[in-house]
Design a protein around this motif. Structure first.
Motif, PDB file in Angstrom:
ATOM      1  N   THR A 760      22.936 -41.593 -54.754  1.00  0.00           N
ATOM      2  CA  THR A 760      23.828 -40.479 -54.440  1.00  0.00           C
ATOM      3  C   THR A 760      23.964 -39.567 -55.662  1.00  0.00           C
ATOM      4  N   LEU A 792      26.464 -29.940 -49.713  1.00  0.00           N
ATOM      5  CA  LEU A 792      25.716 -31.122 -49.295  1.00  0.00           C
ATOM      6  C   LEU A 792      26.434 -31.803 -48.137  1.00  0.00           C
ATOM      7  N   PRO A 793      25.699 -32.436 -47.230  1.00  0.00           N
ATOM      8  CA  PRO A 793      26.306 -33.012 -46.011  1.00  0.00           C
ATOM      9  C   PRO A 793      27.438 -33.985 -46.303  1.00  0.00           C
ATOM     10  N   GLN A 794      27.249 -34.892 -47.255  1.00  0.00           N
ATOM     11  CA  GLN A 794      28.291 -35.864 -47.591  1.00  0.00           C
ATOM     12  C   GLN A 794      28.854 -35.624 -48.992  1.00  0.00           C
ATOM     13  N   THR A 798      26.089 -37.840 -51.081  1.00  0.00           N
ATOM     14  CA  THR A 798      24.819 -37.588 -50.393  1.00  0.00           C
ATOM     15  C   THR A 798      23.677 -38.233 -51.157  1.00  0.00           C
ATOM     16  N   GLU A 799      22.824 -38.968 -50.421  1.00  0.00           N
ATOM     17  CA  GLU A 799      21.612 -39.526 -51.024  1.00  0.00           C
ATOM     18  C   GLU A 799      20.629 -38.389 -51.277  1.00  0.00           C
ATOM     19  N   GLU A 946      22.723 -26.837 -43.537  1.00  0.00           N
ATOM     20  CA  GLU A 946      22.985 -28.262 -43.375  1.00  0.00           C
ATOM     21  C   GLU A 946      23.921 -28.523 -42.198  1.00  0.00           C
ATOM     22  N   GLU A 950      23.044 -30.735 -39.080  1.00  0.00           N
ATOM     23  CA  GLU A 950      23.884 -31.878 -38.743  1.00  0.00           C
ATOM     24  C   GLU A 950      24.303 -31.824 -37.286  1.00  0.00           C
TER      25      GLU A 950
END
Length: 1518
Positions: A760, A792-794, A798-799, A946, A950
């Motif tokens: 991450t 970023l998505p998370q 995010t990884e 993104e 998603e």
């Protein structure tokens, strides 16, 4: 007394313990009751009845009543002393008791008037008592209640006494070894005595009785850890042999997917660290006894892992010897089935038979055959398991040793191409596995000679001298198989080489796909990949041919062997025995003898691979290491100048002077008289004398390739030190500590090429350090990362993928710098951290990150940079030139000592004298406003992208529920199977099915004809004896038909093998070709949204599976299935009653395969998925080795390696145990392999499914409304560009990134485009090449709408230079001109323009000098210059420069700007500006913001406007 009994037809049988014949001597007690055999048998019932009555309440009332309520966890398991011996003795006891029961039944069968229960009932009770004893013991052991073993002690005492009395009475009455019952009784006395001794040993060990203080013993440490779920080392012998403990695990997999949490941890003895310590000790024990090399490695492996291998070989010997029981029992059953004359002996009033008569009984032989096959399978699976477990342990130890070696590798091994990431990953992924599989196949090396020798002896016993014919044929076939095996090994090696080359080219194609599309070179690289693929397929064809020959030898060798042997056998003597007993026993023996021939191929290939792998490991382990023990050494080539040589020798002598070693207290570290090199040639750095002050900011500047990065690495101890010293001091001048090389403290190092973990964002920043929120927030703010994290998505969870695949170059650069800032080290090395950042991000990082955060913490900072405008902030400056220190000091010192250099810097920086005199810059309101402006203008483009992605990927919860997942896991992927078979074509598919059916039908016909032939021969012999005349029997007719059938069998076996291999090759060729064509024609959106590693896996792992694994699995699956069907059909035809047993057998096998398939598939996928992080960790470590060693994080990364290795190994061990679980449960090898291959096929078809998913990608529209012939030659000649109401987007589902853009560029104009990150600058440049979706408006170049042009034509007529420099492995010539159209003069001219001519001239080969993968043998700046030269070679009328000078120092950049203006004076140049001052001389400036043109005018006009955004950019750039 001996009598011959012939039962009368009218006799009746009655039931009595001692029998009820008239005048029966069984009731005669005249000589005393102990002299009566029936009484002795009755006496022996007492111990067994005692045990059954004593243990019943404990087993069934005590444990039984609580079994449903209380689960005894394995943490309470404890093996009492003699545990394994007890189980072995109990198994032998039960077998002997079965023999005693059988002997009693057979003895009683001789007398039909009465049933003598005393002959077998006591043995039956003893059998029940034996089972009860071991069940009782197991429950006591798992509950740890040793006092309850008292019942067993009494039982063994009573049983031993009773059997001893019986044995003594037998001896007294002259009963001896010729009677089987005497031998059985003696063995039982011995076994009961040994079990009594084991029980006494438990008392002495645990002291649970007769001692005041019992011994308390805790279970092993593994079992106390509830996370350990691999229980094979801890369970009892029966559970080990049958893998009974796996039952719950296998069945639960059908309800819940298997993951790492389910399989838990490895036992301590199987962990990588444990085995590495064992291996390291074996290596250390050899020090001084043997030179390092392959032999050294083999000896260490033998010492560390040889003992369990010997155990595996022993099990294999036992299994192979038991395998010969089958032919012998079959022969005996068929031969003795009709015998009816029986001789018995009556002593002590009971009946006795001899061992010979017992073994001639067909029913006894059938029971023995069953037990022999059961034991054979048990020993064989035990051998397999021990060998594979040893191999897995070895693999973990070798991988750990490789990793520890990597941590000590010299950096020069990597930078100079001696070792690549791919080579090291191959060592881990391939070579360690080759050694593992060699250990698995190693027992075969010893088993094959035993099988052949014993088989030939038994054949000679059956067939006489004619058996030697078969042995001779086998001896002839062995070299043939060896030849085929060596050819297979060679072709596999060449296939691997071609495959590696293809993957290397594919990897470069995918990494440079954007450049290839922009230059219209994708077909050139595609053809190169296809060329290598063609060589790989040719090698695969050879491999397929040799595989077919090997398979044919295995399948077809038995019938010809039988044919030749029987021909000789029937012609040697007219009275030759060719009965069914001899024929089918011989057939079975020939099948056993052929097995070593088949294994020979696999063993030879595995041995060759293992030898090659050990050679590679030996070379790797002997690679140069970094460390304190490295002595200074002088290295100069003959080509060096005399001046340099003399100076160099003088320095070496000066190195001996101790005064040079004394550091000044104020320096954090210093280099004195330093000469450093990467290779055994002239030093890269010469005469280095520098000092880095404590707690200050030191800047290192100089032109591209002058050795700035090398200087940092030399200070870190990464370069080879030829002479001189590197001295690190303590934090305070009062405690000066002279430390060299490896004993220095941790240094936070941010390399020029950002290094990312596959983790991450937050893990990449904190990097093994504890999370301190305030510090983390400050670092993120200083590096301007918060806007990036927000999109970023998370967020920061995010990884980022392998090598940070989802991040841009600037984002990776800032995360790398943030990692260095977050580390709490005293020293920070930053190697050109601004290279991928625009001026605003650079300013922010410099002000908030370096000047504020690091200075406040009083950290020593060494900064390598090309941005000379930051020099006023430096406390100390080091200027480098051509690998030497040009000067060092403060800026004022250099101004006084080197005025020319200072003036050059001043000109390049566009600074006024007064600006240079300012040492610090105070934080003002203007700075804060600029910071807020940057934050406000930061693009949200990626965020929208993104979010849309998603939304597309979100599925409804109803479709993703667990029950549906479980149903899918239990379903065979028929669609993928159909895709695979349909790719082969109907012709090949029909040939495959027809050949398989015909082959197996013919094999059944051969067996049928052999049975018919031998039966006719026997009937002829009987007829001849009955009529007492020579009727004669001709074998010629039967031989002729048998010969024809054998020849047809050989042809069909070859045809089947070839059909399978051809099918596999056809599918492999089709799928790879289609995949490659789809990928190169795919839009860039695919590569931006799909991780590169995922696409590359389709070309590597999945293609390899389709190439080599699926054809083999398909052939094995079809063969085993048809063998099962044919066997069931024949048995049902011959013995119809078998159909009654078929239904329960089928139901049992169905549930076994149902549970196994799901568990096996999960475990195979888990094994693959756990290998990826392991390989990724290796590659990450190699790429970030300098950073890891700088921070002194080697122990932490070693610990992660052990975790990854153990995770992969435990998945492999569970998969091995699951396979063994299936093997011991399947009634037939054919059924076992059918289920195994079905499970393998399900996993392998996943590769087809994944590739098929990529094949659905919609390609770019390469066609245009105009044909190539309609496009004028030399277009575009003028370079006029008209942009009319242009709107573009990256995908039809995404929002526009350019909106209604209008612009006009006149021919030959120089246009500069600027704007903040994400403003649409790069999208603007990509629109010229139709790399984005132009859904509105148009671009007209020289009066042609580019949307009407074929893509290949459009892109081949324009030139672009990207920000990220991309070079391909090959030559400099190939990198400049892959199309091979330019002359040498043109190439040299381009290199001269790019300031690279002197560099290339000095290289061996000049234009044909080698470029390593990614251009790693050149610096970042030099790679960028090569990309500039590449664009100059094309000489198109329009050149687009997309931030092309980001990695170049300002001096070189200034020269290049002038060159571009002159070399392209009459051409149109569009520059995406990274440094705003580079476009001040442009004819036209376009300022962009959020996809629209904000300003559009001449730069002078824009600068005159006070509110101009462009003017604010220029002011900020100063």
């Amino acid at each position: 007394m001996i009598s011959r009994y012939k039962p009368s037809p009218g006799s009746t049988m009655s039931l009595a313990f001692c029998g009820n014949e008239n005048n029966s001597v069984a009731y005669n007690v005249d000589g005393g009751v102990l002299n009566n055999g029936c009484f002795l048998d009755a006496l022996n019932v007492v111990p067994h009845v005692f045990l059954l009555f004593i243990t019943f309440p404990i087993l069934f009332i005590g444990w039984g009543s609580q079994s449903s309520k209380v689960h005894i966890h394995h943490s309470t398991w404890l093996h009492f002393p003699g545990h394994n011996l007890r189980w072995l003795l109990t198994f032998v006891l039960l077998f002997i008791l079965v023999c005693e029961i059988a002997e009693g039944i057979v003895s009683d069968g001789y007398v039909y008037q009465s049933l003598h229960l005393h002959l077998y009932m006591p043995a039956g009770l003893a059998f029940m008592a034996g089972i009860t004893s071991i069940v009782y013991y197991h429950n006591i052991e798992t509950s740890n209640f040793p006092k309850l073993l008292l019942a067993l002690l009494i039982y063994w005492v009573l049983a031993f006494i009773m059997k001893t009395i019986k044995f003594a009475k037998y001896t007294e009455h002259g009963i001896g070894p010729r009677q089987l019952r005497y031998c059985i009784t003696g063995l039982l006395v011995l076994l009961y005595g040994l079990l009594l001794a084991v029980e006494i040993n438990v008392i002495l060990g645990r002291r649970y009785m007769c001692f005041a203080n019992p011994t308390e013993v805790k279970p092993p440490e593994d079992l106390q850890d509830l996370g350990v779920r691999f229980l094979q080392p801890f369970v009892n012998l029966l559970s080990k042999a049958t893998y009974w403990w796996m039952n719950t695990f296998i069945t639960s997999a059908h309800r819940r997917p298997i993951d790492l949490k389910v399989i838990g941890k490895l036992p301590i003895a199987m962990r990588a660290l444990t085995n590495y310590i064992k291996l390291r000790k074996a290596f250390e024990d050899q020090k001084g006894t043997a030179p390092q090399g392959p032999k050294w490695i083999w000896q260490a492996l033998r010492k560390a892992f040889g003992r369990p291998l010997i155990l595996s070989i022993t099990f294999r010997f036992l299994a192979d010897l038991l395998g010969f029981a089958g032919p012998l029992c079959i022969s005996g059953i068929v031969h003795h089935i009709s015998k009816d004359n029986r001789t018995i002996q009556q002593l002590l009033g009971i009946y006795f038979i001899s061992s010979k008569e017992f073994l001639e009984n067909a029913y006894v032989l059938a029971v023995l055959l069953f037990f022999a096959l059961l034991l054979q399978r048990t020993f064989l699976q035990a051998s397999y398991y021990v060998a594979i477990e040893t191999g897995i342990n070895l693999r973990g130890a070798i991988q750990t040793k490789i990793y520890n070696k990597i941590m000590r590798l010299c950096t020069s091994n990597m930078s100079m191409g001696e070792l690549t990431v791919a080579q090291i990953c191959n060592l881990v992924a391939i070579d360690t596995n080759q050694l593992m599989w060699f250990f698995f196949l190693c027992p075969n090396l010893w088993a094959m000679p035993v099988q052949i020798i014993v088989g030939v002896i038994l054949l000679y016993y059956l067939l006489g001298i004619s058996a030697l014919i078969g042995a001779t044929v086998i001896a002839v076939l062995a070299p043939v198989q060896y030849f085929v095996a060596t050819k297979l090994s060679q072709t596999q090696k060449s296939t691997l080489e071609y495959s590696s080359e293809r993957l290397k080219k594919t990897n470069e194609l995918l990494r440079g796909i954007k450049l290839l599309k922009l230059y219209a070179w994708e077909h050139i690289f595609c053809d190169s990949v296809e060329e290598t693929r063609g060589k790989e397929l040719t090698s695969l064809q050879a491999f397929a041919l040799y595989t077919s020959i090997s398979s044919m030898t295995l399948c077809c060798s038995v019938p010809p062997l039988i044919l030749q042997t029987f021909v000789v056998h029937v012609h040697i003597s007219e009275d030759a025995d060719l009965s069914p007993a001899v024929a089918f026993a011989s057939l079975s023996l020939f099948h056993i003898l052929v097995t070593p021939l088949f294994l020979l191929s696999s063993v030879v290939r595995s041995t060759v691979k293992a030898l090659v792998s050990v050679q590679k490991l030996s070379e790797f382990f002997s690679s140069d290491e970094i460390g304190d023990e490295q002595e200074p050494r002088a290295m100069l080539t003959s080509g060096s100048s005399n001046h340099n040589q003399n100076r160099y020798q003088a320095v070496v002598k000066a190195n001996l002077c101790l005064t040079c070693l004394l550091p000044e207290p104020a320096s954090h570290f210093q280099i004195t008289c330093g000469y450093f090199t990467w290779t055994d040639g002239p030093p890269t750095l010469s005469n280095v004398d520098i000092k880095i002050p404590f707690g200050k900011l030191t800047m290192i500047v100089g032109q591209v390739g002058c050795g700035k990065s090398s200087l940092l690495l030399a200070a870190l101890g990464e370069m080879q030190r030829v002479s001189g010293t590197v001295t690190w001091n303590s934090l305070t001048p009062l405690h000066v500590l002279s430390i060299s090389g490896r004993k220095r403290g941790a240094v936070a190092y941010a390399s020029q090429k950002p290094w990312m973990l596959n983790a991450t964002v937050v893990e990449n920043i904190t990097f093994e350090m504890p999370m301190i929120k305030s510090r983390y927030k400050a670092v993120v703010e200083a590096c301007s990362l918060q806007p990036d994290i927000d999109i970023l998505p998370q967020g920061d969870q995010t990884e980022i993928g392998e090598r940070g695949i989802i991040l841009s170059g600037g984002q990776k650069q800032r995360i790398s710098v943030a990692r260095a800032l977050y580390q709490q080290t005293n020293v920070v090395f930053l190697d050109d951290p601004f290279s991928a950042l625009d001026i605003h991000l650079s300013d922010h990082l410099m002000q908030d990150g370096i000047l504020k955060l690091l200075r406040e913490e009083k950290r020593t900072v060494v900064l390598v940079t090309h941005k000379l405008q930051y020099l006023p902030h430096a406390d100390w400056i080091i200027a480098m030139k051509d690998g030497t220190i040009q000067t060092e000091g403060t800026l004022k010192d250099i101004q006084n000592s080197e005025p020319d250099l200072f003036d050059q810097w001043k000109t390049l920086m566009h600074r006024q004298d007064q600006e240079f005199e300012t040492e610090t810059v105070a934080e003002s309101m203007t700075d804060l406003e600029r910071k807020n402006l940057r934050r406000a203008m930061y693009s949200r483009e990626a965020a929208r992208t993104e979010e849309d992605d998603e939304e597309e990927s979100v599925e409804s919860d109803d479709d993703d529920n667990l029950s549906q997942v479980m149903r899918q896991r239990a379903t065979i992927p028929w669609r993928s199977c159909g895709t695979y078979l349909s790719s082969a074509g109907f012709l090949l598919l029909g040939l495959l099915l027809l050949s398989q059916l015909l082959k197996h039908s013919l094999m059944v016909a051969i067996d049928y004809w052999l049975a018919h032939w031998t039966s006719a021969s026997v009937m002829s012999s009987i007829k001849r004896l009955s009529v007492l005349q020579d009727c004669g029997f001709s074998h010629s007719w039967y031989l002729s038909v048998f010969s024809v059938l054998c020849c047809l069998g050989i042809v069909l076996c070859l045809a089947t093998s070839v059909a399978v291999e051809w099918t596999g090759l056809k599918v492999a060729k089709e799928l790879h070709q289609n995949l490659l064509n789809k990928i190169i024609l795919a839009p860039m959106r695919l590569f931006e949204t799909t991780p590169l590693g995922s696409i590359l896996n389709r070309f590597s792992t999945d293609t390899n599976t389709i190439d080599q694994h699926i054809p083999t699995t398909l052939e094995c699956l079809s063969r085993s299935t048809l063998l099962c069907v044919s066997a069931l059909g024949v048995i049902s035809y011959v013995t119809p009653v078998f159909l009654f047993a078929l239904l329960p057998l089928a139901v049992t096998c169905y549930f076994i395969q149902k549970y196994f398939r799901v568990a096996s598939r999960d475990l195979q996928q888990l094994e693959d998925s756990t290998q990826l992080p392991l390989l990724s960790h290796f590659s990450e470590t190699v790429e970030g080795l300098t950073t890891i060693r700088a921070l002194r994080y080697e122990p932490r990364f070693r610990q992660r390696l052990l975790q990854f290795t153990d995770a992969n190994n435990i998945a492999s061990l569970f998969l091995t145990a699951a396979n063994r679980w299936l093997e011991v449960r399947m009634v037939s090898n054919y059924m076992n392999w059918m289920v195994r291959n079905l499970a393998d096929m399900e996993v392998q078809l996943g590769s087809v499914k994944r590739i098929n998913g990529l094949l659905k990608t919609e390609p770019e529209n390469y066609e245009g409304l105009l044909t190539v012939s309609q496009v004028p030659d030399g277009w575009p000649r003028e370079g006029e560009i008209k942009i009319q109401n242009l709107s573009v987007r990256y995908d039809t589902t995404l929002k526009p990134v350019l909106k209604n853009v209008n612009a006009h560029v006149s021919p030959g104009q120089k246009v500069g485009i600027c704007g903040r990150t994400g403003s649409g600058k790069s999208s603007f440049s990509l629109a010229f090449f139709r790399m984005v979706d132009m859904f509105e408006g148009r671009i007209v170049i020289d009066n042609i709408d580019i949307s009407k042009l074929p893509l290949q034509t459009l892109r081949s007529r324009l030139s672009i230079i990207l920000q990220d420099p991309i070079l391909f492995s090959g030559t400099i010539r190939f990198n400049l001109d892959p199309e091979m159209k330019a002359t040498d003069e043109m190439l040299w001219e381009a290199l001269e323009i790019a300031q690279l001519k002197p560099v290339v001239k000095s290289l061996p080969g000049g234009l044909d000098a080698t470029v390593t993968e990614g251009g790693e043998n050149f610096s970042q700046g030099q790679r960028q210059l090569f990309c500039l030269a590449r664009a100059f070679v094309r000489k198109s009328s329009i050149l687009i420069m997309d931030e092309a000078t980001a990695s170049i120092d300002m001096a070189t950049e200034s020269i290049l700007q002038k060159v571009v203006m002159t070399a392209f004076a009459d051409r149109t140049v569009v520059t995406i500006a990274h440094r705003v001052h580079t476009i001040l001389n442009a004819d036209l400036v376009i300022v962009m913001k959020r996809g629209i043109i904000l300003e559009y005018d001449r730069p002078q006009a824009l600068l005159e406007k006070e509110d101009s955004v462009f003017a604010s950019f220029v002011r900020a750039d100063k």
